[in-house]
Design a protein around this motif. Sequence first.
Motif, mmCIF file in Angstrom:
data_model
loop_
_atom_site.group_PDB
_atom_site.id
_atom_site.type_symbol
_atom_site.label_atom_id
_atom_site.label_comp_id
_atom_site.label_asym_id
_atom_site.label_seq_id
_atom_site.Cartn_x
_atom_site.Cartn_y
_atom_site.Cartn_z
ATOM 1 N N GLU A 1 0.856 -1.186 0.000
ATOM 2 C CA GLU A 1 0.000 0.000 0.000
ATOM 3 C C GLU A 1 0.893 1.238 0.000
ATOM 4 O O GLU A 1 1.573 1.527 0.980
ATOM 5 N N ASP A 2 0.891 1.973 -1.116
ATOM 6 C CA ASP A 2 1.778 3.125 -1.261
ATOM 7 C C ASP A 2 1.442 4.233 -0.268
ATOM 8 O O ASP A 2 2.323 4.989 0.133
ATOM 9 N N ALA A 3 0.189 4.337 0.131
ATOM 10 C CA ALA A 3 -0.195 5.375 1.090
ATOM 11 C C ALA A 3 0.554 5.192 2.412
ATOM 12 O O ALA A 3 0.966 6.177 3.038
ATOM 13 N N TYR A 4 0.734 3.949 2.835
ATOM 14 C CA TYR A 4 1.496 3.671 4.057
ATOM 15 C C TYR A 4 2.935 4.179 3.899
ATOM 16 O O TYR A 4 3.462 4.875 4.768
ATOM 17 N N VAL A 5 3.549 3.844 2.796
ATOM 18 C CA VAL A 5 4.943 4.222 2.551
ATOM 19 C C VAL A 5 5.075 5.745 2.484
ATOM 20 O O VAL A 5 5.956 6.334 3.119
ATOM 21 N N ARG A 6 4.203 6.392 1.735
ATOM 22 C CA ARG A 6 4.253 7.854 1.609
ATOM 23 C C ARG A 6 4.063 8.547 2.952
ATOM 24 O O ARG A 6 4.752 9.519 3.266
#
Length: 106
Positions: A3-8
């Motif tokens: 999940e890119d939102a977590y990373v961002r």
Amino acid sequence: MIEDAYVRLYANDFAQMAGRSELGQDVEGAVEKRLADARAHAVIMDSRKGPGHLDALIRRIRDTAPEFTGRVMLKDANPQEAAARRFVFLTRIADALTGGAAPQRV
């Protein structure tokens, strides 16, 4: 699936803390708390979305550590030195996430 939102979210938070540190603010307590949050959240994300969230965050932090725009630094500070401090700060964050221990003096 990562999940890119977590990373961002966490990469951005750590980058902001690097900027606040450069401006002379004490961020050690916030760093320790956010490291714990990132680890705990990664476990949840891994169980729900698939493995690799913490590794993806570590990669993103290492990839963005050399990026420096020069906007977040004290007046009359040397931009090369500020960029080096940001790099060290974020590298220590990535190392702490990798090893599981809190970073030494970020």
